[in-house]
Design an enzyme around this catalytic site. Structure first.
Site, PDB file in Angstrom:
ATOM      1  N   HIS A 298      34.708 -12.655  90.341  1.00  0.00           N
ATOM      2  CA  HIS A 298      33.607 -13.077  91.199  1.00  0.00           C
ATOM      3  C   HIS A 298      33.782 -12.528  92.612  1.00  0.00           C
ATOM      4  CE1 HIS A 298      31.349 -16.456  93.394  1.00  0.00           C
ATOM      5  NE2 HIS A 298      30.440 -15.801  92.695  1.00  0.00           N
ATOM      6  N   ARG A 299      32.834 -11.715  93.044  1.00  0.00           N
ATOM      7  CA  ARG A 299      32.931 -11.007  94.333  1.00  0.00           C
ATOM      8  C   ARG A 299      34.245 -10.213  94.374  1.00  0.00           C
ATOM      9  NH1 ARG A 299      31.148 -16.187  98.195  1.00  0.00           N
ATOM     10  NH2 ARG A 299      29.698 -17.074  96.656  1.00  0.00           N
TER      11      ARG A 299
ATOM     12  N   GLU B 162      31.709  -8.943  89.532  1.00  0.00           N
ATOM     13  CA  GLU B 162      30.398  -9.373  90.013  1.00  0.00           C
ATOM     14  C   GLU B 162      30.324  -9.018  91.483  1.00  0.00           C
ATOM     15  OE1 GLU B 162      27.710 -12.574  91.910  1.00  0.00           O
ATOM     16  OE2 GLU B 162      29.780 -12.056  92.364  1.00  0.00           O
TER      17      GLU B 162
ATOM     18  N   ASP C 147      27.398  -8.946  95.076  1.00  0.00           N
ATOM     19  CA  ASP C 147      26.105  -9.388  95.632  1.00  0.00           C
ATOM     20  C   ASP C 147      25.541  -8.270  96.497  1.00  0.00           C
ATOM     21  OD1 ASP C 147      26.434 -12.302  94.820  1.00  0.00           O
ATOM     22  OD2 ASP C 147      28.218 -12.005  96.063  1.00  0.00           O
TER      23      ASP C 147
ATOM     24  N   HIS D 190      27.626 -11.108 100.377  1.00  0.00           N
ATOM     25  CA  HIS D 190      27.014 -12.290  99.771  1.00  0.00           C
ATOM     26  C   HIS D 190      25.935 -12.941 100.638  1.00  0.00           C
ATOM     27  CE1 HIS D 190      26.650 -16.592  98.789  1.00  0.00           C
ATOM     28  NE2 HIS D 190      26.786 -16.183  97.539  1.00  0.00           N
TER      29      HIS D 190
ATOM     30  N   GLU E 145      24.290  -8.776  91.456  1.00  0.00           N
ATOM     31  CA  GLU E 145      23.381  -9.882  91.782  1.00  0.00           C
ATOM     32  C   GLU E 145      22.513  -9.480  92.966  1.00  0.00           C
ATOM     33  OE1 GLU E 145      25.169 -13.708  92.736  1.00  0.00           O
ATOM     34  OE2 GLU E 145      23.209 -14.411  93.406  1.00  0.00           O
TER      35      GLU E 145
ATOM     36  N   LYS F  76      20.335 -10.275  95.920  1.00  0.00           N
ATOM     37  CA  LYS F  76      20.211 -11.450  96.799  1.00  0.00           C
ATOM     38  C   LYS F  76      18.823 -11.491  97.437  1.00  0.00           C
ATOM     39  CE  LYS F  76      24.039 -13.795  96.530  1.00  0.00           C
ATOM     40  NZ  LYS F  76      23.971 -15.099  95.881  1.00  0.00           N
TER      41      LYS F  76
ATOM     42  N   ASP G  12      36.918 -16.688  90.729  1.00  0.00           N
ATOM     43  CA  ASP G  12      37.535 -16.180  91.961  1.00  0.00           C
ATOM     44  C   ASP G  12      38.996 -15.824  91.739  1.00  0.00           C
ATOM     45  OD1 ASP G  12      35.214 -16.651  93.523  1.00  0.00           O
ATOM     46  OD2 ASP G  12      35.763 -18.765  93.791  1.00  0.00           O
TER      47      ASP G  12
HETATM   48  O1  G3P Z   1      26.297 -14.404  89.964  1.00  0.00           O
HETATM   49  C1  G3P Z   1      27.011 -15.587  89.858  1.00  0.00           C
HETATM   50  C2  G3P Z   1      27.245 -16.218  91.199  1.00  0.00           C
HETATM   51  O2  G3P Z   1      27.784 -15.240  92.043  1.00  0.00           O
HETATM   52  C3  G3P Z   1      26.001 -16.812  91.801  1.00  0.00           C
HETATM   53  O3  G3P Z   1      26.204 -17.509  92.978  1.00  0.00           O
HETATM   54  O4  G3P Z   1      26.221 -17.782  95.417  1.00  0.00           O
HETATM   55  O5  G3P Z   1      28.288 -17.033  94.262  1.00  0.00           O
HETATM   56  O6  G3P Z   1      26.338 -15.495  94.507  1.00  0.00           O
HETATM   57  P1  G3P Z   1      26.788 -16.925  94.338  1.00  0.00           P
HETATM   58 MG    MG Z   2      26.983 -13.778  93.358  1.00  0.00          MG
END
Ligand code: G3P
Ligand code: MG
Length: 242
Positions: A10-11, A37, A39, A52, A112, A114, A232
């Site tokens: 994640h990120r 992943e 953003d 993000h 993702e 945004k 994470d």
């Molecule tokens: O894409 C999954 C997750 O990243 C969505 O929420 O706010 O962490 O971008 P957020």
């Molecule tokens: Mg995200």
């Protein structure tokens, strides 16, 4: 590891490295994740950049909106020092930089968009052409909380996997998804339930869950038949005995 759960950093590896930076994505790769992943927002001059928040304040030494910075000025910001001194000097990467690196690996990627808060006209077209340029359409899934963006990607290229992002329960998402061309569901951990898993499994709709940071949650989701998780802590996820 015997699990079929796909682990997405994640990120990148946001629990251990400055989120959405190249050093973070590379750390996730070293942890042997299946994918990452990231953003994406647009700079003032229309460059897709990986960050993000709509504002640079939380993750960099700058202030203000991403949309008000030219790409050149975003490059001057430090996107690592707020995480720790060790990562001082990390920059906000462009999506193109991330894809250039990704194409040298075998990783999957979830991009993702945004677009849930601010409009970024043309972002879907730009992301689609970058994926084509780097021949990554078959390793990508594009998601957004803004389902108009998901629909737009489907219209541009129906061979790219698209996912609706959900932070709330909706009625019969499998029906709704057909109307916008989405093929998978990315859902917040707290919102997922057995009924959704039963119905999506029956229909072979992949469900991926965010943000999953404990081994207990990972085990539970694996047992429920989820396709993937966003974490994470990639090292924890990959090394856990599920
Ligand atoms: O894409 C999954 C997750 O990243 C969505 O929420 O706010 O962490 O971008 P957020
Ligand atoms: Mg995200």
């Amino acid at each position: 590891m015997h699990s079929s759960l796909n682990v997405y950093g994640h990120r990148g590896s946001a629990g251990t490295h400055p989120e959405n930076t190249l050093v973070s994505f590379k750390a996730a790769e070293r942890a042997c994740v299946n994918g990452i992943e990231c953003d994406v927002q647009l700079s003032k001059d229309g460059i897709p950049v990986v960050i993000h928040d709509e504002k640079v304040d939380r993750t960099t030494n700058g202030v203000g909106w991403v949309k008000d910075y030219s790409y050149e000025d975003l490059c001057k910001l430090d996107a690592g020092g707020k995480h720790s001194k060790r990562y001082q000097g990390e920059r906000i990467p462009t999506l193109e930089e991330v894809l250039t690196w990704l194409s040298t690996t075998s990783l999957l990627i979830n991009i993702e968009l945004k677009t849930g808060y601010l409009p970024y006209p043309g972002i879907e077209e730009k992301v689609n052409s970058l994926l084509n340029k780097y021949h990554l359409t078959d390793r990508s899934v594009i998601s957004s909380f803004n389902h108009y963006s998901v629909k737009r990607i489907y219209e541009l290229n129906n061979s790219i996997e698209t996912a609706i992002l959900l932070r709330d329960k909706i009625v019969h998402p499998w029906e709704y998804m057909k109307s916008i061309g989405a093929s998978s569901i990315h859902i917040e951990y707290q919102v997922l339930d057995e009924y959704l898993m039963e119905q999506t499994t029956k229909r072979k709709i992949p469900v991926r869950v965010f943000t999953v940071n404990t081994i207990e949650q990972m085990r539970k989701l694996d047992g429920m038949g989820c396709d993937g998780i966003f974490t994470d802590y990639p090292t924890l996820a990959v090394n856990s005995d599920r």
